[in-house]
Design a protein around this motif. Sequence first.
Motif, short mmCIF file in Angstrom:
data_model
loop_
_atom_site.label_atom_id
_atom_site.label_comp_id
_atom_site.label_asym_id
_atom_site.label_seq_id
_atom_site.Cartn_x
_atom_site.Cartn_y
_atom_site.Cartn_z
N LEU A 1 29.44 44.81 32.31
CA LEU A 1 29.26 45.99 33.17
C LEU A 1 29.56 45.65 34.62
CD1 LEU A 1 25.98 47.50 31.66
CD2 LEU A 1 28.25 48.54 31.62
N ALA A 2 29.07 44.51 35.07
CA ALA A 2 29.32 44.09 36.46
C ALA A 2 30.80 43.83 36.68
CB ALA A 2 28.51 42.82 36.77
N GLY A 3 31.47 43.25 35.68
CA GLY A 3 32.90 42.97 35.81
C GLY A 3 33.73 44.23 35.96
N ALA A 4 33.41 45.25 35.18
CA ALA A 4 34.11 46.53 35.30
C ALA A 4 33.84 47.17 36.66
CB ALA A 4 33.67 47.47 34.17
N TYR A 5 32.59 47.08 37.10
CA TYR A 5 32.19 47.67 38.39
C TYR A 5 32.93 47.01 39.56
CZ TYR A 5 29.11 49.46 42.07
OH TYR A 5 28.62 50.07 43.21
N THR A 6 32.93 45.67 39.59
CA THR A 6 33.58 44.97 40.71
C THR A 6 35.09 45.16 40.69
OG1 THR A 6 33.59 42.92 39.40
CG2 THR A 6 31.76 43.24 40.93
N SER A 7 35.68 45.23 39.50
CA SER A 7 37.13 45.44 39.41
C SER A 7 37.53 46.79 39.99
CB SER A 7 37.58 45.34 37.95
OG SER A 7 37.35 44.06 37.43
N ILE A 8 36.75 47.81 39.67
CA ILE A 8 37.09 49.18 40.10
C ILE A 8 36.72 49.42 41.56
CG2 ILE A 8 36.57 51.63 39.74
CD1 ILE A 8 36.16 50.96 36.77
N PHE A 9 35.49 49.07 41.92
CA PHE A 9 34.94 49.52 43.20
C PHE A 9 34.93 48.48 44.31
CE2 PHE A 9 32.70 52.10 39.94
CZ PHE A 9 33.21 53.34 40.29
N ILE A 10 35.14 47.22 44.01
CA ILE A 10 35.02 46.21 45.05
C ILE A 10 36.34 45.47 45.30
CG2 ILE A 10 33.88 44.03 45.69
CD1 ILE A 10 31.35 45.11 44.40
N ILE B 1 33.97 36.05 33.04
CA ILE B 1 35.04 35.77 34.01
C ILE B 1 36.39 36.17 33.43
CG2 ILE B 1 36.35 33.88 35.06
CD1 ILE B 1 33.70 32.52 35.69
N GLY B 2 36.64 35.76 32.18
CA GLY B 2 37.91 36.12 31.55
C GLY B 2 38.06 37.61 31.35
N TYR B 3 36.98 38.27 30.95
CA TYR B 3 37.03 39.71 30.69
C TYR B 3 37.24 40.50 31.98
CZ TYR B 3 35.91 44.18 28.52
OH TYR B 3 35.98 45.47 28.06
N SER B 4 36.46 40.17 33.00
CA SER B 4 36.53 40.95 34.25
C SER B 4 37.84 40.71 34.98
CB SER B 4 35.35 40.62 35.16
OG SER B 4 35.35 39.26 35.52
N ILE B 5 38.38 39.50 34.91
CA ILE B 5 39.65 39.24 35.61
C ILE B 5 40.78 40.02 34.95
CG2 ILE B 5 40.55 37.23 34.35
CD1 ILE B 5 40.37 37.71 38.17
N ASN B 6 40.65 40.28 33.65
CA ASN B 6 41.66 41.08 32.97
C ASN B 6 41.67 42.51 33.52
OD1 ASN B 6 43.58 41.62 30.73
ND2 ASN B 6 41.93 42.94 30.01
N ASN B 7 40.48 43.09 33.73
CA ASN B 7 40.39 44.43 34.33
C ASN B 7 40.97 44.44 35.73
OD1 ASN B 7 39.15 45.67 32.13
ND2 ASN B 7 37.10 45.15 32.83
N ALA C 1 28.64 32.39 28.23
CA ALA C 1 28.58 33.80 28.64
C ALA C 1 29.32 34.02 29.96
CB ALA C 1 27.13 34.25 28.76
N MET C 2 29.13 33.10 30.91
CA MET C 2 29.75 33.25 32.22
C MET C 2 31.28 33.17 32.12
SD MET C 2 28.87 31.16 35.68
CE MET C 2 29.25 29.58 34.93
#
Length: 305
Positions: free
Chosen positions: A267-276, A191-197, A186-187
């Motif tokens: 959800l966390a991956g999308a959030y950190t990509s956009i806002f952090i 990681i792969g999904y959020s880094i793509n965003n 899962a981790m």
Amino acid sequence: MKDLTKNRWKFMIIPALVVLIGIAMYVLHGGFNFDVEFMGGVRMQVNMHSEFDNKEIADLIQEKTVDTVSATVQKGSSNEIAVIKTPPVEENVKNEIFNALKEKYSLTDEDLISQSSASASFGMETQRKALLYTLLAIICILVYIAIRFEWRSAVMAVVGLVINVLIMAAVYAVSNIPLNTTFIAAMLTVIGYSINNTIVIFDRIRENQKTRKKNETISEMVNRSVFETMGRTINSTITTLITILLIYILGVSTIKDFALPLIVGILAGAYTSIFIASTFWAAWRESDMKAKAAAAQERKASKKK
């Protein structure tokens, strides 16, 4: 247009709260619920058909087994499912444990839902490999982004990934889901999904940086880039979540243990990509530019003297 960079510290509040709640539950539960894959030993799931007392079962196992086995008992997917974990034991001791439960609680052979075992050395090796592969994945991502963009982008992307991993760990601590190789799967997926965003947003920042007007600040350019890619990020996240939510709703308990942290992680991956990742990169970049400008002025002033 909302100034995302100006509010970057406010965006850190939600991840910080989730991690703090995770830490509190970690302490309350006495650590993570490590599965036998990570710790070695025996793991049984038994249908007790009614609510039970964890300590009572643990005491019964210690009393009825020849080797006085010390067991850890937790509630499983429901309050009627007992998850029993013991150190590595022989096959006859496993039978002693279940026979004691059968006699005390009038169970049948069908009430033994599952049983798995692993040696302590195997569990330690699994932990070592899991940590190694995760670090290797993060290092490869760091190098790739540093080459494609710049080192600041790589650092901020990895910071976002670390926050995602901490949030997922918090979910495991709060829900007390068994920590096993499913967590690693899962981790790495998150990681792969959020880094793509993150790469999509940084790619747009790089494009807009080439055409940035002189009166446009770095923060304004980053805000524009984030909003230009936000629709794509949100749409891809929603379509992915629809599938995983269906898996969680319709799947068996083992699939749910994988799907729940995956939902939170995406959800966390999308959030950190956009806002952090992007907003802190902008603040860092502007700080460096101001420092260079101040240093240049000092050099000019010293030359005049």
